[in-house]
Design a protein around this motif. Structure first.
Motif, short mmCIF file in Angstrom:
data_model
loop_
_atom_site.label_atom_id
_atom_site.label_comp_id
_atom_site.label_asym_id
_atom_site.label_seq_id
_atom_site.Cartn_x
_atom_site.Cartn_y
_atom_site.Cartn_z
N ALA A 157 27.22 45.13 57.02
CA ALA A 157 26.98 43.93 56.63
C ALA A 157 28.24 42.33 56.95
N ALA A 158 29.00 43.03 57.61
CA ALA A 158 30.41 42.28 58.34
C ALA A 158 29.57 41.93 60.03
N HIS A 159 28.61 42.35 60.33
CA HIS A 159 27.73 42.16 61.44
C HIS A 159 26.79 41.72 60.62
N ASP A 160 25.84 41.79 59.44
CA ASP A 160 24.57 41.15 59.69
C ASP A 160 24.95 40.74 58.37
N PRO A 161 25.23 39.07 58.18
CA PRO A 161 25.61 38.29 57.27
C PRO A 161 24.21 38.45 56.27
N ASP A 162 23.04 38.89 56.28
CA ASP A 162 22.03 38.49 55.73
C ASP A 162 21.38 39.88 54.92
N LEU A 163 22.52 40.80 54.76
CA LEU A 163 22.33 42.63 54.67
C LEU A 163 22.37 42.26 53.27
N LEU A 164 23.07 41.41 52.66
CA LEU A 164 24.34 41.04 51.08
C LEU A 164 23.04 40.08 50.86
N LYS A 165 23.16 39.60 49.60
CA LYS A 165 22.13 38.47 49.37
C LYS A 165 23.18 37.49 48.83
N THR A 166 24.94 37.42 49.30
CA THR A 166 25.96 36.91 49.52
C THR A 166 27.00 36.96 50.35
N ASP A 167 27.74 36.81 50.72
CA ASP A 167 28.84 36.75 51.97
C ASP A 167 29.55 38.23 51.02
N LEU A 168 30.04 38.46 52.42
CA LEU A 168 30.61 40.01 52.34
C LEU A 168 31.89 39.46 51.56
N GLU A 169 32.66 38.43 51.76
CA GLU A 169 34.11 37.99 50.98
C GLU A 169 33.85 38.14 50.01
N THR A 170 32.89 37.56 49.57
CA THR A 170 32.32 37.08 47.89
C THR A 170 32.70 38.99 47.31
#
Length: 327
Positions: free
Chosen positions: A31-44
């Protein structure tokens, strides 16, 4: 949450056991390398993980390996005589039966994902196909001295590490809880496929930890009221005062950062002591979620926001009769 079963075929040896907390870490790097993997950003997603996990990964379990058993899970960490409590046996017969049970490391699970803690549901490695599930082998490594162009003594001496090899035909199942608000099936499969392609765990750069996804299916959430206790599918930290009794094998995770942080000055995380998969917990209250446990923070100096998955998906298990020695 939604429950997915992903069936994988091991394509190489594994330097690291396929456990849920490590799978979670690998998926977070995807998810860190592909921001589109999650519906929100990984940090959130990570910031909310202690309150609302976006995904909870199980450890790998053999699937379709024993006739009449769709899944075989690690034998529950309850006392061995529990499996004999419903049988009328003499003292000598119990001793002999307990000795036989020590070699049976697995418990069969039905299609409804309900476990029965009875002796007839236990299985040994020899019950799997012709040979078993896996065996431990060694894998040679060396470091080249750039001054001499060869190996040598000290840090340049060749060495071996242990590798687990699954026998041909053995398939593994992963049970993954995903919150559809953060993660859908297609992106879950995409992230897991990349992990299988590039390798899981230690020695992935040398070809270890490869696997192929064969099937992904959505399962109904297990009915936790179908049993009188809960069985965990991954290492976890059961919450205090939420359970009347817990049986488990301690598991210490000596974590280490991978991917971009593998080469930093302090790649190692603080150790975390957890209950290994196969723990059995008797709830003191009704469990509303298909998982138990918590998230562990403050484990890394290299990345302070790091969290450890100390959650575990759970299945209902029927313990049957109880006696004083078990309570």
């Amino acid at each position: 949450m939604e429950l997915y079963k992903i069936t994988i075929r091991p394509d190489s040896g594994f330097g690291t056991s396929v456990k849920g907390d490590t799978l979670f870490g690998h998926f977070c790097w995807q998810a860190a390398h592909d921001p589109d993997l999650l519906k929100t950003d990984l940090e959130t997603a990570i910031e909310q993980y202690a309150r609302k996990p976006f995904a909870v990964f199980s450890s790998a379990v053999p699937t379709d390996a024993v006739q009449g058993a769709p899944h075989c899970f690690k034998r529950p960490d309850i006392p061995l005589d529990w499996f004999l409590s419903s049988e009328q046996l003499s003292k000598k017969e119990k001793i002999l039966a307990a000795k036989d049970l020590k070699g049976k490391k697995w418990i069969k699970g039905n299609v409804d994902l309900i476990l029965d803690a009875t002796r007839k549901n236990l299985a040994a490695d020899s019950d799997f196909m012709d040979n078993g599930v896996s065996e431990i082998g060694t894998y040679a490594h060396n470091t080249i001295n750039r001054m001499t162009g060869t190996t040598g003594k000290g840090r340049f001496a060749p060495f071996e590490t242990t590798i687990s090899w699954f026998y041909p035909g053995v398939l593994l199942s992963l049970f993954i809880l995903a919150d559809p608000e953060f993660l859908d099936k297609e992106d879950l499969v995409k992230g897991m496929s990349r992990i299988g392609k590039f390798g899981f765990g230690r020695d992935a750069s040398t070809g270890m930890g490869r696997f192929t996804i064969l099937d992904t299916c959505l399962l109904p959430l297990p009915d936790l009221s179908a049993g009188d206790a809960l069985y965990t599918l991954a290492p976890c930290l059961p919450e205090k005062e939420r359970f009347n009794q817990t049986w488990f094998t301690p598991f210490v995770r000596f974590g280490k950062h991978g991917d971009l942080l593998a080469g930093v000055r302090r790649p190692f995380k603080n150790p975390v002591v957890m209950a290994d998969e196969g723990a059995v917990c008797i709830p003191a209250e009704k469990i509303e979620t298909p998982y138990i446990g918590c998230a562990v923070t403050h484990v890394s100096k290299a990345m302070p926001e790091t969290v450890v998955q100390a959650y575990a998906p759970v299945l209902p298990i029927r313990l049957g009769g109880r006696h004083e020695n078990n309570l």
